[in-house]
Scaffold this motif. Structure first.
Motif, PDB file in Angstrom:
ATOM      1  N   TYR A 280     -41.361  15.654  -3.464  1.00 49.47           N
ATOM      2  CA  TYR A 280     -41.631  15.222  -2.092  1.00 49.47           C
ATOM      3  C   TYR A 280     -43.112  14.899  -1.902  1.00 49.47           C
ATOM      4  CZ  TYR A 280     -42.486  15.505   2.902  1.00 49.47           C
ATOM      5  OH  TYR A 280     -42.912  15.236   4.175  1.00 49.47           O
ATOM      6  N   GLN A 281     -43.996  15.750  -2.448  1.00 53.93           N
ATOM      7  CA  GLN A 281     -45.429  15.526  -2.270  1.00 53.93           C
ATOM      8  C   GLN A 281     -45.886  14.209  -2.901  1.00 53.93           C
ATOM      9  OE1 GLN A 281     -47.487  17.239  -0.442  1.00 53.93           O
ATOM     10  NE2 GLN A 281     -46.013  18.846   0.105  1.00 53.93           N
ATOM     11  N   ALA A 282     -45.206  13.804  -3.977  1.00 56.08           N
ATOM     12  CA  ALA A 282     -45.583  12.562  -4.661  1.00 56.08           C
ATOM     13  C   ALA A 282     -44.892  11.335  -4.092  1.00 56.08           C
ATOM     14  CB  ALA A 282     -45.267  12.686  -6.154  1.00 56.08           C
ATOM     15  N   SER A 283     -44.028  11.513  -3.111  1.00 56.01           N
ATOM     16  CA  SER A 283     -43.214  10.406  -2.605  1.00 56.01           C
ATOM     17  C   SER A 283     -43.956   9.615  -1.529  1.00 56.01           C
ATOM     18  CB  SER A 283     -41.908  10.938  -2.026  1.00 56.01           C
ATOM     19  OG  SER A 283     -42.153  11.720  -0.870  1.00 56.01           O
ATOM     20  N   ALA A 284     -43.456   8.390  -1.309  1.00 55.93           N
ATOM     21  CA  ALA A 284     -44.012   7.548  -0.249  1.00 55.93           C
ATOM     22  C   ALA A 284     -43.722   8.146   1.128  1.00 55.93           C
ATOM     23  CB  ALA A 284     -43.419   6.138  -0.344  1.00 55.93           C
TER      24      ALA A 284
ATOM     25  N   PHE B 104     -48.784   9.844   9.635  1.00 53.02           N
ATOM     26  CA  PHE B 104     -48.276   9.903  11.009  1.00 53.02           C
ATOM     27  C   PHE B 104     -48.703  11.194  11.700  1.00 53.02           C
ATOM     28  CE2 PHE B 104     -44.863  11.439  13.853  1.00 53.02           C
ATOM     29  CZ  PHE B 104     -44.979  10.473  14.846  1.00 53.02           C
ATOM     30  N   TYR B 105     -48.578  12.316  11.001  1.00 51.69           N
ATOM     31  CA  TYR B 105     -48.956  13.597  11.593  1.00 51.69           C
ATOM     32  C   TYR B 105     -50.463  13.676  11.844  1.00 51.69           C
ATOM     33  CZ  TYR B 105     -44.322  15.658  11.001  1.00 51.69           C
ATOM     34  OH  TYR B 105     -42.990  15.940  11.096  1.00 51.69           O
ATOM     35  N   ARG B 106     -51.276  13.100  10.932  1.00 51.42           N
ATOM     36  CA  ARG B 106     -52.728  13.088  11.153  1.00 51.42           C
ATOM     37  C   ARG B 106     -53.082  12.240  12.368  1.00 51.42           C
ATOM     38  NH1 ARG B 106     -52.761  13.058   5.473  1.00 51.42           N
ATOM     39  NH2 ARG B 106     -52.897  10.776   5.395  1.00 51.42           N
ATOM     40  N   TRP B 107     -52.412  11.098  12.503  1.00 48.11           N
ATOM     41  CA  TRP B 107     -52.648  10.243  13.673  1.00 48.11           C
ATOM     42  C   TRP B 107     -52.225  10.955  14.952  1.00 48.11           C
ATOM     43  CZ3 TRP B 107     -48.990   8.313  17.102  1.00 48.11           C
ATOM     44  CH2 TRP B 107     -49.460   7.368  18.041  1.00 48.11           C
TER      45      TRP B 107
ATOM     46  N   ARG C 272     -46.414  10.578   2.081  1.00 47.94           N
ATOM     47  CA  ARG C 272     -47.657   9.919   2.486  1.00 47.94           C
ATOM     48  C   ARG C 272     -47.534   9.311   3.881  1.00 47.94           C
ATOM     49  NH1 ARG C 272     -47.286   8.263  -2.936  1.00 47.94           N
ATOM     50  NH2 ARG C 272     -46.474   6.201  -2.328  1.00 47.94           N
ATOM     51  N   ILE C 273     -46.385   8.694   4.160  1.00 49.94           N
ATOM     52  CA  ILE C 273     -46.183   8.095   5.488  1.00 49.94           C
ATOM     53  C   ILE C 273     -46.175   9.155   6.576  1.00 49.94           C
ATOM     54  CG2 ILE C 273     -44.524   6.840   6.925  1.00 49.94           C
ATOM     55  CD1 ILE C 273     -43.669   5.335   4.369  1.00 49.94           C
TER      56      ILE C 273
END
Length: 512
Positions: free
Chosen positions: A24-28, A36-39, A31-32
């Motif tokens: 999961y950590q290496a998946s797209a 989104f959570y940072r935004w 990253r998406i």
């Protein structure tokens, strides 16, 4: 536990989880979602709501040094100062006395007595309950606090952690008795409010650290478990007949009898569980031993089943709101997952519960349609007496509504079926305004405290407490939570527990 961790199954599960997490950590998708959570987090931190929830207002900042706070502290500590003066005068006889030393040491464990007393309060059947029990038991806790501080001049009672508005609310309750339309009817209700003030005062001053906070919450959970066990026994073994006063059988034809445990009314039992389950969830997270976590899980499961079979719709909605607030304050990233779990769980609900949910907005249900003339009656009363209300207690409000012919419904008028309307009708504008302000102050204080503390026990119990309080406020839009003084006392116990948790969070943050 060591055998489980050394087993092949445990090893297999941990390897699978590690692989799944790494993938999961290496998946797209990771990253998406991360972007989104940072935004979302950046927008949240800059938003108006952050300032609304977290910023400390001028009144809160100035409250500890205010004349009112210091004056209230001075009055509350008069008995304690007298006892400390007596100890100073007779120090040698007290120090040489085994029983005096024992009393002093027991007094320092007042928080433990409060937890056990709360468990006892929740275990007494309705037919044996007397509202004076809560006053006597927590007056004894106050005596223990005095004894514990008799030989320790550092001990002081304080209302600093109350906030400025709670004192105004209890003052409004006292003043509403002589201002009542029926002072003789209002007088006896003052005892209930005194018990509630007493429980908040004792909890905030008896708890000094997170270990004591956990024991206090554990006593509450024990009482909740006993009442839930009897509810399960009532549901599975005894059986509950359908009571037409609790359910409209025309709209809910297939619904079984509603479980009420020791509390006579299923709505009261549902409100108790709604207030208690968030505290139990906090205990699940913060219990240090696996067997205590397992015990808390058992309490939660028993209570969750019981609140389902109370068929109390307002309590369900209140608990759902409490769950959302808990997740929001604990870890906002889990909110989408929680919503997805709720959507998936809806088809798995028993038919009787699912059909009961569908009747929440059904105006053909008499328990819903009958509320409208009750709301109108109290609103008419408030239009005539908006400042003072009718006087403390449901009896005074009921008498005023009856004599002035404000109620036009067919079912008997008991109360407003709305907590804020009823508080306004009883304690006037000062009462309802200060009550709402005290809830908002506690909400802001808890949000600020849990953000700046690393004490997980105090943090989760503060989150659980404010979640329960806000869930109760939503439940109170459709019902009057304090119809039964014992449930009213539970509400203020949770309020006091929340303030105690906020106090511990602040102490830990200050030490850091």
């Amino acid at each position: 536990m060591s055998y489980l961790e050394s087993s092949f199954l445990w090893h297999l599960l941990t390897r699978f989880w590690a692989w799944l997490s790494g993938t999961y950590q290496a998946s797209a998708l990771s990253r998406i979602l991360g972007r989104f959570y940072r935004w979302l987090g950046d927008k949240w931190e800059r938003s108006f709501f952050v300032h609304l929830f977290y910023d400390e207002g001028r009144i809160s900042v100035s409250w500890p040094d205010s004349l009112l706070c210091r004056g209230a502290d001075w009055v509350l500590n008069l008995p304690l100062r007298l006892l400390q003066a007596i100890y100073k005068l007779l120090r040698r006889p007290f120090d040489d006395s085994f029983f005096a030393t024992l009393a002093f040491e027991i007094g320092k464990e007042a928080f433990l007595a409060a937890g056990w007393f709360m468990a006892l309060i929740l275990c007494i059947p309705y037919q044996y309950w007397n509202n004076g029990y809560s006053v006597l038991l927590f007056a004894f806790v106050l005596v223990l606090i005095f004894l514990g501080g008799m030989n320790d001049r550092a001990v002081r009672l304080s209302v600093r952690d109350f906030g400025p508005y709670l004192l105004f609310f209890f003052f409004a309750a006292v003043v509403s008795v002589p201002l009542s339309d029926y002072p003789d009817l209002s007088g006896r209700y003052l005892v209930y409010y005194f018990a509630c003030f007493l429980v908040v005062l004792t909890l905030v001053n008896a708890v000094r650290n997170s270990a004591q906070l956990l024991r206090l919450a554990g006593g509450f959970a024990l009482g909740l478990f006993v009442s839930s066990l009897y509810g399960l026994y009532q549901w599975l073994v005894i059986g509950v007949e359908v009571n037409p006063t609790f359910v409209d059988t025309n709209v809910n034809a297939d619904m079984p009898g509603r479980v009420y445990s020791y509390f006579e009314n299923p709505n009261a039992f549902g409100e108790l569980l709604m207030l208690g389950l968030p505290i139990v969830v906090a205990l699940i997270f913060v219990s240090r031993r696996w067997y205590w976590k397992a015990a808390a899980c058992v309490v939660f499961c028993a209570g969750a089943v019981c609140i389902g079979v109370t068929y109390s719709r307002a309590s369900w909605v209140g608990l759902a709101v409490a769950a959302f607030i808990y997740v929001f304050l604990w870890n906002r990233k889990l909110i989408p997952l929680g919503i997805a779990v709720c959507i998936v769980a809806v088809p798995l609900l028993p038919d009787s519960i699912f059909n009961r949910i569908l009747t929440i907005t059904n105006t053909k249900d008499t328990s819903i349609s009958s509320r409208i003339p009750q709301y109108e009656a109290v609103i008419n009363l408030l239009q005539h007496q908006p400042i003072t209300g009718a006087g403390l207690g449901a009896d005074a409000v009921r008498q005023s509504v009856r004599l002035q012919a404000f109620y036009q419904g067919t079912s008997p008028f008991v109360h407003a079926h709305n907590t804020l309307l009823q508080i306004w009708a009883e304690t006037g504008l000062l009462g309802v305004g200060s009550f709402v302000a005290s809830v908002l102050w506690t909400m802001k204080s808890s949000a600020r405290a849990v953000k700046h503390t690393s004490d997980q026990a105090a943090r989760h119990l503060a989150i659980g407490g404010i979640s329960a309080i806000l869930g109760a406020m939503v439940c109170g839009l459709a019902d009057y939570l304090w119809t039964y003084p014992r449930i009213m006392f539970v509400f203020w116990f949770v309020f006091g527990l929340t303030l105690a948790a906020i106090k511990v969070c602040r102490q830990e943050a200050a030490e850091q």
